[in-house]
Structures are given as C-alpha cells and as structure tokens.
Design a protein around this motif. Structure first.
Motif, mmCIF file in Angstrom:
data_model
loop_
_atom_site.group_PDB
_atom_site.id
_atom_site.type_symbol
_atom_site.label_atom_id
_atom_site.label_comp_id
_atom_site.label_asym_id
_atom_site.label_seq_id
_atom_site.Cartn_x
_atom_site.Cartn_y
_atom_site.Cartn_z
ATOM 1 N N ASP A 184 32.242 -0.364 -5.785
ATOM 2 C CA ASP A 184 32.487 1.071 -5.943
ATOM 3 C C ASP A 184 33.717 1.552 -5.185
ATOM 4 O O ASP A 184 34.303 2.578 -5.518
ATOM 5 C CB ASP A 184 31.262 1.871 -5.459
ATOM 6 C CG ASP A 184 30.070 1.654 -6.373
ATOM 7 O OD1 ASP A 184 30.302 1.194 -7.513
ATOM 8 O OD2 ASP A 184 28.938 1.926 -5.955
ATOM 9 N N ASP A 185 34.125 0.820 -4.115
ATOM 10 C CA ASP A 185 35.279 1.265 -3.324
ATOM 11 C C ASP A 185 36.597 0.706 -3.843
ATOM 12 O O ASP A 185 37.627 0.845 -3.194
ATOM 13 C CB ASP A 185 35.081 0.869 -1.855
ATOM 14 C CG ASP A 185 34.994 -0.649 -1.680
ATOM 15 O OD1 ASP A 185 35.058 -1.372 -2.708
ATOM 16 O OD2 ASP A 185 34.876 -1.099 -0.528
ATOM 17 N N GLY A 186 36.568 0.039 -5.004
ATOM 18 C CA GLY A 186 37.812 -0.467 -5.571
ATOM 19 C C GLY A 186 38.145 -1.882 -5.137
ATOM 20 O O GLY A 186 39.075 -2.493 -5.653
ATOM 21 N N SER A 187 37.395 -2.427 -4.178
ATOM 22 C CA SER A 187 37.613 -3.828 -3.832
ATOM 23 C C SER A 187 36.924 -4.689 -4.890
ATOM 24 O O SER A 187 36.130 -4.189 -5.688
ATOM 25 C CB SER A 187 37.046 -4.131 -2.444
ATOM 26 O OG SER A 187 35.642 -3.994 -2.471
ATOM 27 N N VAL B 12 41.674 -0.790 -8.026
ATOM 28 C CA VAL B 12 41.295 -2.171 -8.303
ATOM 29 C C VAL B 12 42.536 -3.045 -8.487
ATOM 30 O O VAL B 12 42.625 -4.151 -7.957
ATOM 31 C CB VAL B 12 40.392 -2.204 -9.561
ATOM 32 C CG1 VAL B 12 40.357 -3.581 -10.175
ATOM 33 C CG2 VAL B 12 38.985 -1.737 -9.214
ATOM 34 N N ILE B 13 43.510 -2.507 -9.202
ATOM 35 C CA ILE B 13 44.722 -3.290 -9.436
ATOM 36 C C ILE B 13 45.495 -3.480 -8.139
ATOM 37 O O ILE B 13 45.991 -4.571 -7.847
ATOM 38 C CB ILE B 13 45.593 -2.627 -10.532
ATOM 39 C CG1 ILE B 13 44.875 -2.756 -11.881
ATOM 40 C CG2 ILE B 13 46.976 -3.266 -10.598
ATOM 41 C CD1 ILE B 13 45.534 -2.022 -13.021
ATOM 42 N N SER B 14 45.547 -2.427 -7.326
ATOM 43 C CA SER B 14 46.328 -2.584 -6.100
ATOM 44 C C SER B 14 45.600 -3.501 -5.112
ATOM 45 O O SER B 14 46.218 -4.278 -4.397
ATOM 46 C CB SER B 14 46.679 -1.208 -5.519
ATOM 47 O OG SER B 14 45.903 -0.918 -4.412
ATOM 48 N N TYR B 15 44.263 -3.466 -5.123
ATOM 49 C CA TYR B 15 43.505 -4.415 -4.301
ATOM 50 C C TYR B 15 43.811 -5.844 -4.731
ATOM 51 O O TYR B 15 44.056 -6.725 -3.909
ATOM 52 C CB TYR B 15 42.002 -4.149 -4.438
ATOM 53 C CG TYR B 15 41.138 -5.087 -3.615
ATOM 54 C CD1 TYR B 15 40.782 -4.782 -2.305
ATOM 55 C CD2 TYR B 15 40.692 -6.302 -4.154
ATOM 56 C CE1 TYR B 15 39.997 -5.638 -1.549
ATOM 57 C CE2 TYR B 15 39.917 -7.179 -3.400
ATOM 58 C CZ TYR B 15 39.570 -6.848 -2.107
ATOM 59 O OH TYR B 15 38.808 -7.707 -1.365
ATOM 60 N N GLU B 16 43.821 -6.039 -6.043
ATOM 61 C CA GLU B 16 44.051 -7.382 -6.571
ATOM 62 C C GLU B 16 45.475 -7.849 -6.250
ATOM 63 O O GLU B 16 45.694 -9.017 -5.928
ATOM 64 C CB GLU B 16 43.791 -7.397 -8.089
ATOM 65 C CG GLU B 16 43.786 -8.752 -8.742
ATOM 66 C CD GLU B 16 42.811 -9.755 -8.121
ATOM 67 O OE1 GLU B 16 41.800 -9.322 -7.525
ATOM 68 O OE2 GLU B 16 43.090 -10.964 -8.198
ATOM 69 N N LEU B 17 46.417 -6.923 -6.324
ATOM 70 C CA LEU B 17 47.806 -7.283 -5.998
ATOM 71 C C LEU B 17 47.900 -7.767 -4.551
ATOM 72 O O LEU B 17 48.472 -8.824 -4.272
ATOM 73 C CB LEU B 17 48.741 -6.086 -6.231
ATOM 74 C CG LEU B 17 50.192 -6.281 -5.805
ATOM 75 C CD1 LEU B 17 50.849 -7.411 -6.604
ATOM 76 C CD2 LEU B 17 51.001 -5.001 -5.969
ATOM 77 N N SER B 18 47.303 -7.000 -3.619
ATOM 78 C CA SER B 18 47.454 -7.422 -2.227
ATOM 79 C C SER B 18 46.664 -8.695 -1.957
ATOM 80 O O SER B 18 47.078 -9.538 -1.173
ATOM 81 C CB SER B 18 47.066 -6.302 -1.254
ATOM 82 O OG SER B 18 45.759 -5.910 -1.493
ATOM 83 N N ARG B 19 45.554 -8.877 -2.656
ATOM 84 C CA ARG B 19 44.804 -10.123 -2.507
ATOM 85 C C ARG B 19 45.652 -11.314 -2.957
ATOM 86 O O ARG B 19 45.725 -12.339 -2.295
ATOM 87 C CB ARG B 19 43.519 -10.036 -3.343
ATOM 88 C CG ARG B 19 42.722 -11.306 -3.376
ATOM 89 C CD ARG B 19 41.463 -11.182 -4.218
ATOM 90 N NE ARG B 19 40.986 -12.509 -4.542
ATOM 91 C CZ ARG B 19 41.256 -13.178 -5.649
ATOM 92 N NH1 ARG B 19 41.967 -12.610 -6.614
ATOM 93 N NH2 ARG B 19 40.807 -14.395 -5.833
ATOM 94 N N GLN B 20 46.318 -11.129 -4.077
ATOM 95 C CA GLN B 20 47.122 -12.243 -4.595
ATOM 96 C C GLN B 20 48.345 -12.512 -3.728
ATOM 97 O O GLN B 20 48.744 -13.655 -3.537
ATOM 98 C CB GLN B 20 47.515 -11.987 -6.055
ATOM 99 C CG GLN B 20 46.297 -11.945 -6.974
ATOM 100 C CD GLN B 20 46.620 -12.245 -8.433
ATOM 101 O OE1 GLN B 20 47.755 -12.593 -8.767
ATOM 102 N NE2 GLN B 20 45.630 -12.119 -9.296
ATOM 103 N N GLU B 21 48.929 -11.423 -3.199
ATOM 104 C CA GLU B 21 50.073 -11.618 -2.292
ATOM 105 C C GLU B 21 49.640 -12.397 -1.057
ATOM 106 O O GLU B 21 50.344 -13.304 -0.596
ATOM 107 C CB GLU B 21 50.659 -10.254 -1.890
ATOM 108 C CG GLU B 21 51.521 -9.652 -2.985
ATOM 109 C CD GLU B 21 51.951 -8.210 -2.706
ATOM 110 O OE1 GLU B 21 52.886 -7.751 -3.374
ATOM 111 O OE2 GLU B 21 51.323 -7.553 -1.835
ATOM 112 N N SER B 22 48.467 -12.028 -0.551
ATOM 113 C CA SER B 22 47.956 -12.722 0.625
ATOM 114 C C SER B 22 47.676 -14.190 0.319
ATOM 115 O O SER B 22 48.029 -15.078 1.092
ATOM 116 C CB SER B 22 46.697 -11.999 1.121
ATOM 117 O OG SER B 22 45.831 -12.898 1.742
#
Lengths: 421, 608
Positions: free
Chosen positions: B403-406, B244-254
């Motif tokens: 459930d998939d972390g997104s 979840v954190i890594s998804y959020e990181l890449s979302r914010q970078e994007s």
C-alpha cells in the motif's frame, strides 16, 4: 509460398492477422480454424481466411509430437524392503490427459505422476487397457480378473486405475470372481484429470496404494472422503455407488459405513471385513445374458417384453419396496414360466425390497419374481452374470439370495442413510 | 548511468464485472457468512508443450496447504467440484464493448485457456482466461498507446490469512469476471501511465458493467529499465503508479551498484557457497526468534556469501531484503545477515564465533536462517539462484505492490508453459453481425460524456469531469435514480464519503450504499440527514436500515429548532447573531437540521 499443411505441431511461425505480424507456435489447423500459441501462452483460434502464414521460423522435430514429456512413466518405483503393490491401469480420468489437438480429455498411459507421492511402498505398474470406463464389457472384466490374479501372485496387493463411471460395476464383478485372494484389490479413480493442479488423482492413488498394503481380503474402491485433500475413504465394492456426477467424494457406501480410511500417511480399517487368504482363486466366467429394467409409470408391456426376451435373467429396479405396475405382471408370469429369472431390486437404493407388504408385491411373488433384499441393482446385475456363468441353473436362486461378498446387509442400521458428512 | 532513460512501461488493468460470476450463476455480492471450509494441496503439472512452468514449479515447491472458506455466493464450480457452466453473457458483452471502445480487432473465436496458478488462489489450480480482442489503441494527450489485448478472465480467491505453511482464502471473489486490458510497453513515463490508465478506465467504466467496490479495479505495472521486465501486481490505486515505478527504479539502481561492487570483490561466484548447520552454536542464545525455532524442531543454517560484505543492508544497498522477501514466501521469518548483526538478541560473542566458523572476511556476508530441515535444501537453492540472477542483472520477475508504493518479490515471471487449453469450455463463436450490433453500445469519448453528465445532472463541468475521470459515472447514475438530487449525490460520492471513510478507516460496501440512497429517496432526506446517516454507518459499523431508525438521525423540527435557539439567546455570554447561529445550533445538537429552515426560525425569533 508456405501452406498450413506444411507446418507441424510445435513449430515456431510468423503470421499476420488484422494488419499486424505476430510470432507464435503452431498448434493445430482444421478446415476453417488455425490455432496458434502466442509467446504469452494464450492460444488463438483464428479464422483461416483471416490469417496469413508469413514464414516458418523453426520447424518442430518430425512426427509432430514435439517435446518429450518431462516425467515419463516409470515401470517400477523401487523402495527396497518395503511392501510391494502392483498397479494395473485400465484408463479413465485418473490416467487421462488433455488431448491438445481435439481439446478433449482422453486416456493416457503416463502414470509416472504417482512416483513422487509414495516413498514407503514399492509400486510396479502395468497398463492393461486404455479406455473410458463407459466402454467396459464383461469380457474385459474376465481379462482384468486374470491380470489381477497374476499381479497378486507376485505382490502384496493390487490397485486398479479405473474410470469412475462404471467403477462399482467392475469392482463388484472382480469381487464376485475372487473367492479367495492373497492381498487387497483396490479400485481407484479420479474426478479431476491428473493434468490439473487440483486433481484428486494424486491423493486417491496415494490412499489406494496404502490400502493395498493391509490385510483387507476383499475388493474396495478408494476415493476422496470429502471435498478436502485430507482423507480417502475405502468402500466395499459390492456396497459402493457413484452418487454424484462431478464431486471428488462422489462414491458412497450405501447402507453401511465405509470399510477403511486413509489420512496423514496411515490406514484405518473398520471391521468386519474378510482377511486376506492364502491363494488367489477365481471363477472367471461371466454370462452377459442379463438385462436391467428401470420401471417407470407408463412403461409399456411391449417395451418390457422386449427387454426380457432372450435373456436368462432380468434385474428390475422397482419402485419403493419393489413394485411394478399391475399391467406387467402377466408378462412376468409368462417369462418366469419359460425359465427366465426375474429379480427385484429397488430404485430407492437404500433399504430392502419387501414383497409381502402390498398386494402388488404378493402378486409379484406369485408371478415367480425373486426379491433381492437390499442388494444394489448394479451389483445384482453383475452377480447374476457371475452366478449364471459359474453355477448350475437350479442353484441360481439360492446363490443370488446368499450373501457371497457382503453385497447384502444383514442388519441395516440407522446412521448410515445419506452418507454425506 | 541513466537507468531512467531506458524506461519502458506497460499496464495491465483489471476491471471486475458486476453481473454475477463468469462460469456459474452465483452473484458477485455476498454476505460475510461462512458456510464451511475445505483444504487442498496443489500439484504443478506439465503444459501441453510437455514442460513445467518455472513460476508454477516455484509455487509448488513451497507446498502450501490452502484452506478455503465457502461463502454464500459460491457453489460447486468454485469448489472445483463441478465443470464450469456457460460463460456469463453480460460479462462477455462488457468485454466486447470495451474491446470495440479501445479500437481492437475482436476475435471471432473465443478460446478459454487455463493459466496455471498453484499458490492456492484458484481452487482448480488455474485461472480461466481468454483473449477477446487484440491490436487496438487508446488516445492520450501524448499520442496513441497501443493495446495488445483485451481478455476476459475469472478473479482469484481472496487471501484472508497467510502463514505457517497455510494460506486461507475466501471464495467470495473467486470467479467474478475480470476484463483485463494490456497495453504495449509504449508508455512514456509515470504520469503518462496514470493518464493511460484513466483513459482506458473511462471506456470500461462507461460501458456500465463494472463493479464499484474497493478492489474492483486493480492494475499491474510492467516496467523495464533495460534489465528485464518486472511485473508489479496489485497496484490498488492509480496514484500509486508513480511511487511504485520510482521505488522500482531506485531498487534497480541499487542492485546495479551492488552487482558492480560485488564483482570488484571478485564476486559471489568465487567459490561454491556452502551451507552449515549451526544449530548447536545457538542453543543458549538470547534471540527469541532463533530459540523458538530450535524449540519447534527447526534447524539454524548459515552460509558465507563471498563478496557481499556491506551489500546486504547499508546505505542504499538492500540485498538482504531481496532474500528476506524470498524466504518469507516459504513462510520463513527467521533470516538474519551479517550487516544487521549483532542484533535481534544475537550477541557480539555469538557473532564472533559464527564469523570465525564461517571464515568471514570483511568482503563477505554471512546469512543465518532458521527453518525446518525438510525445507532447507529447496530454500538455499532458491536463495543462491536468486542472488546469482540479481547479480547478473537479470531482474525479470513478478513483484507485488504494498500500500505504501514499495514492492516485494512474489514469484519468478511465468512463461507460456503455464497456459494450456480449458477443455471444459467450448470455443465461443462471435459473428461479425454480433460485433456490428455491439458497436451501438460503445460509449462516447470522455469529453462528450463529461458535457452530457454536466447537462443531464446540472453539475459544473469541473465536477462532471471528476466524476467521469474517477470512474464514478455509473455510481452517480445509479444513486441519482434512487435519490433525485444529483448535486447532493455528486458531492456525497466525491467529497463526503471519501472523507468519512478516511476518518473511520473503513468503507461502505456498494450494496449498503445503494440501500442507503433507497431509504434517502423514500424518506426524502435532506443532505444533512444523509450525511449524518453515512457517518453513523461508518462510526458504528451499522446497516442502513438500522441507522434509519436511530433517534440521532431524525431531523430537528421547527419547534425543536425554536427551543434550542431560545435557550441559546438566553444563555450566551457572547452575542448570538446571524453569522454564528447555525454553528451554535450544531454544537447544541447531534441531530441534523435544515440550515435554511433554521435561519428562518432565527429571523422570526429575532424580530420578536
């Protein structure tokens, strides 16, 4: 050194507690508890001797009541060319807000919340009182009746915001006082205060306003029909009763069907009902010299006589078909001889009293008691006040037995017992 | 540019307490029977400070109808038809013990608040919640993590269905006590977050009151990379936290890149966005979604987003999803943007005409939305304000973890306006003496518990450690008291059950598990019978009592074993020997048997 007495409600403060400094909003302080609101919205009620006021960061505007309400009461919701309903607020839960200082629910004069709900009716409002309904009195009914008459003279219908506890008493009193009316009079209350997102006040008010645009020439009570925010029932005031302490659908028509329903924007009235008339005529006298006695096993002669003495009329809620213990019959005989009117209703609420079936009943008739058929006890109480106030004494019994506003059901049908869906 | 270096993580962990609901005396567990249904519409109201919370306002504008399914474990309190009763004493005790275990200062006055939630998940329109304790810490291998508060609150209603402007909730979960533990944002990274969650979880579980079902523990992750706090709700498993954190990181970078790129194009704000009704352009369209919307009386709207060309969906740019998440919250599914058109039945020709009408240049994007007229105004205001907010890199909001972390957008971050006092519950006084007495019930530190479990139940310290750190201690204790073979219980709950549940894609509810072990204890089942019973329960969706009577479950007797082996020995092409006999018997029968007994039978046969 700043002191708690220097802080006004709504001020931003810094305080220390349990070795840590916090920022918050000051809410309230009493002898031993200081209430502060944290930035996440939680209120903490901290022991005064454990909390230290570090400093006042930002003082709230004077008078302490801080921030203005976002939605203030609008005097009038304008919808040109539409029907006009006047709203009289007397207090009660429907017009209640949380008092954040005491933490209790108390009446408020802000009734602006209905403005968003009703687009097809013009509504004008007036606050005529601000009480919890247990504090209602016959004098207030007289005042209320005058206000309702004035409202009806300049609008198509009138709704009355009222506390639910005594709403049936008030609505019945108004019902008797109006011998003719130009528009519907609809009492409305709520069981959940309007500060709650789930409040029934919004839907009830919406339903009542629409009921008040019809040709219903009587007094009704509009409340939730069931647990859903889906439909509103209107009950005939003189057959209505609050039958649950807390449910939204607490009000029921006793012994008959509801007289109207509102759902999805439209009203359906279920005849027969009196149609609206051409003038607003009220007899606005009430004689409060009436008492009500709930008979119970072991009720002593002494207590009974205490409740009867100095009253012009007494409503008894007897058991079953309308009975009280034999031991009370001499007192009843004595009282009726002295001119006190003693009237019989039933604790059963459903069904008629009948004093011909058992010997006790026949003894009660001989003692001078007046049976009131299926009239509800509370309705009988206010009706007695109305009859005593406006008619000669020799007319009393006849008037009490006459069906004036639908308070007596002439033909009781089988399918309306219980009321629940 | 190092968004990662600015990471700040905080956790909010929720534990259900098992001993009945918080404000009424309904049980936590229930059958699946439905009693009746009712409907409500929530109205956002103003707080004690006189203003309306933005999250509440947002939810109200969606104006959803909520339908409630009354379960057997619900009463007038859950229907919002009766004021709350007294606070459940055991739940309060559990919260107090957890607070002490986490080194918090327990408050002497417990003050319940109403947290306004108008999405329908609470029948009252608010959640009752109180801070029990503040200012504590939990030890981790990378230092103490500060605990900001321990709260006691009621769980929300369980969402069953959502769509078409209506949400359906079950009341079975509403009112179950939750202990919420919030940390300061002092967690160092994802792994530290997992460790912290485990350390906190240990203490709550060890207090012995927490519920042991699938969604009994839920964590919210608060994460910030310098652009505002994002609260991610509903992270179901600890193992999802890093994802979840890594998804959020890449979302914010994007989003950061989109923001820069868009401003190079002179940006979204070059002109006020206009909304056009383009329904007539699509009357003959081949797009099923647009056509069904038109037939339903909805309209098709288009707007040109200046400077957003190629940023809606291409490569790592995903502004389109940000907007799709938003409109889905209003029950709208028909949203298309220029980066994915032509497509979805919309032709090149239709696209060309639309672009020309919308005066789209290569730098611009066009958004196409099908929705009811009544919703369009609110919807476009929300879309434009969300775009502007994201492009300004104000990323504060509440999201939900899939459930998939997104994660997806849930609502704006609520503020303090959404809280006001719960006036139906008087302030609870907690005396210093009560707190003092409770200290005796504070659980031992994790290491001591592990060695105790290991000693008392004869488990390896590794197994004991897994039991404790996966919060299965209470479960082990309960099941071992019913079925007196702790090693089998440990193996069952750590290995057999998770494997079977994965295999059949369903779970055994806690009360059924308890019943299964009660039967196992009464009938003194061997491990194989127990495992077979669990298999039958999961494969057939059966109750333990039904399974216990199954023919398939009866253990093979000595004679039956002998018969099977005689047949095997006689018929086998290849040699039957000591090494393969057990496997061959298993293959012959679906019924459980005791391997040791089978070996004995085999030996007696082979001697003959």
């Amino acid at each position: 050194m700043v002191d708690w007495t220097d802080v006004v409600f709504g001020s931003a403060i810094k305080f220390s507690y349990s070795g840590t400094e916090y920022e918050g909003i000051f809410i309230h302080c009493d002898d031993d508890i200081v209430t502060v609101k944290l930035s996440n919205g939680y209120n903490l009620a901290l022991q005064k001797d454990q909390i230290n006021l570090v400093k006042i960061i930002r003082k709230a505007p004077e008078n302490g009541e801080a921030v203005p309400q976002q939605k203030l009461a609008k005097d009038k919701i304008r919808n040109a060319g539409k029907k006009h309903v006047s709203l009289l607020a007397t207090g009660g839960t429907i017009a209640s807000k949380v008092d954040y200082k005491t933490g209790a629910v108390s009446p408020s004069e802000d009734i602006g919340f209905i403005s968003d709900r009703v687009k097809d009716v013009e509504v004008s409002s007036e606050t005529i009182d601000n009480i919890l309904s247990e504090n209602i009195t016959p004098e207030k009914w007289i005042y209320m009746a005058g206000k309702i008459r004035d409202s009806l003279n300049r609008s198509d219908g009138c709704i009355v915001f009222h506390g639910t506890d005594t709403m049936s008493y008030s609505a019945s009193a108004i019902s008797f006082m109006f011998s003719d009316q130009t528009g519907p009079i609809v009492f409305v209350g709520s069981q959940r205060s309007s500060d709650r997102p789930s409040s029934d006040a919004f839907m009830n008010a919406e339903g009542a306003i629409h009921m008040a645009t019809t040709d219903f020439g009587e007094v009704g009570i509009a409340m939730h029909r069931n647990l859903s925010d889906e439909s509103i029932s209107m009950h005939r005031a003189v057959r209505s009763r609050k039958m649950h302490t807390s449910r939204r659908d607490a009000f029921r028509s006793i012994g008959e069907s509801e007289v109207g329903t509102y759902s999805h924007g439209s009203v359906r009235l279920l005849p027969p009902y009196r149609k609206t008339g051409v003038k607003n005529e009220i007899k606005q006298k009430l004689d409060p010299s009436v008492s009500m006695i709930y008979f119970y096993p072991s009720l002593s002669v002494e207590d009974f006589e205490g409740m009867v003495s100095k009253k012009k009329a007494v409503i008894i809620m007897g058991t079953g078909l309308g009975h009280v213990s034999h031991s009370l019959i001499p007192s009843i005989t004595q009282a009726t001889k002295e001119g006190t009117k003693i009237l019989m209703t039933s604790q059963c609420l459903y069904g008629s009293v009948n004093l011909n079936v058992y010997s006790t009943g026949r003894d009660l008739i001989r003692a001078g008691i007046i049976p009131l058929r299926n009239m509800l006890p509370e309705v009988a109480l206010v009706k007695a006040m109305y009859v005593l106030g406006n008619y000669a004494e020799e007319q009393f019994e006849e008037m009490m037995k006459e069906n004036l506003r639908g308070e007596i059901i002439e033909r009781e049908q089988a399918l309306v017992f219980g009321g629940a869906d | 540019m190092g968004l990662r270096s600015r990471i700040k993580i905080g956790l909010e962990i929720h534990f259900q307490v098992s001993d009945g609901k918080l404000f009424c005396r309904c049980p936590t567990e229930t059958s699946s029977n439905e009693l009746f249904r009712f409907e409500r519409r929530m109205i956002a109201t103003t707080s004690e400070m006189g203003s309306m919370d933005r999250a509440a306002k947002y939810e109200m504008e969606r104006n959803l109808l909520s339908e409630y399914v009354a379960s057997e474990n619900s009463c007038l309190v859950e229907y919002d038809e009766e004021p709350p009763h007294e606070v459940d004493r055991k739940a309060l005790k559990a919260a107090l013990i957890a607070s002490l275990a986490l080194n918090c200062k327990v408050l002497n006055n417990i003050f319940f608040m109403r947290k306004v939630v108008v999405d329908g998940s609470n029948t009252s329109g608010f959640q009752r919640t109180a801070i029990i304790a503040i200012n504590g810490w939990v030890a981790t291998s990378r230092g103490k993590v500060r605990i900001s508060s321990v709260s006691l609150e009621e769980d929300s209603a369980r969402l069953l269905e959502n769509g078409d402007g209506r949400s359906i909730y079950s009341l079975d979960r509403l009112g179950i006590p939750l202990i919420e533990i919030a940390t300061e944002p002092g967690i160092i990274d994802e792994l530290h977050a997992v460790e912290t969650a485990k350390a906190i979880g240990y203490f709550v579980q060890a207090s012995g009151f927490s519920r042991m079902t699938v969604d009994a523990i839920r964590q919210d992750v608060n994460v910030s990379f310098g652009y505002g706090r994002v609260e991610i709700k509903g992270v179901q498993k600890l193992s999802l936290i890093p994802e979840v954190i890594s998804y959020e990181l890449s979302r914010q970078e994007s989003l950061h890149d989109i923001s820069e790129k868009s401003s190079q194009y002179l940006g979204f704000y070059r002109e006020e966005p206009q909304v056009h009704d383009v329904t007539d352009m699509f009357r003959e369209t081949g797009s099923k979604i647009l056509l069904s919307n038109i037939r339903a009386g909805n309209r098709i709207y288009a707007t040109t987003l200046r400077g957003m060309g190629g940023l809606m969906k291409s490569g790592k740019y995903r502004m389109g999803k940000e907007l799709a998440d938003l409109v889905r919250r209003y029950g709208i599914k028909g949203l298309f943007h220029s980066d994915e058109l032509p497509g979805y039945g919309i032709t090149q020709e239709e696209v060309d005409r639309l672009w020309s009408k919308m005066k789209k240049t290569d730098e611009d994007a066009v958004l196409l939305i099908a929705c009811p007229t009544s919703l369009s105004e609110v919807l476009f205001i929300e879309i434009f304000s969300r775009m502007a907010k994201l492009l300004q890199m104000d990323l504060t909001e509440t999201r939900f973890a899939a459930d998939d972390g997104s994660t997806f957008f849930l609502r704006p971050m609520p503020g303090r306006e959404r809280m006001y006092p719960e006036t139906d519950v008087p302030i609870l006084r907690i005396s210093d003496e009560t707190i003092h007495v409770m200290r005796n019930d504070v659980p031992l530190p994790m290491e001591e518990t592990i060695s105790m479990i290991s000693r008392d139940y004869g488990l390896s310290s590794q197994d004991a450690s897994v039991i404790v750190s996966t919060f299965r201690k209470a479960q082990l204790e309960e099941l071992s008291s019913l079925y007196k073979h702790p090693k089998i219980v440990a193996r069952f709950i750590m290995q057999t059950l998770p494997e079977l549940e994965k295999k059949y894609g369903r779970k055994i509810e806690q009360h059924k598990l308890t019943r299964l072990f009660t039967i196992a204890g009464e009938k003194n089942w061997i491990r194989e019978v127990l495992e077979k019973a669990a298999d039958l329960m999961l494969s057939g969706g059966l109750d333990p009592d039904a399974v216990a009577g199954e023919e398939e479950l009866s253990q093979l007797g000595e004679d039956e074993l002998r018969n099977i082996m005689v047949k095997l020995l006689a018929s086998s092409e290849s040699e039957t020997n000591e090494r393969n006999i057990i496997a061959r018997v298993k293959k012959e029968t679906g019924r459980p048997f005791d391997a040791a007994q089978a070996m004995k039978v085999y030996k007696s046969l082979s001697k003959v």
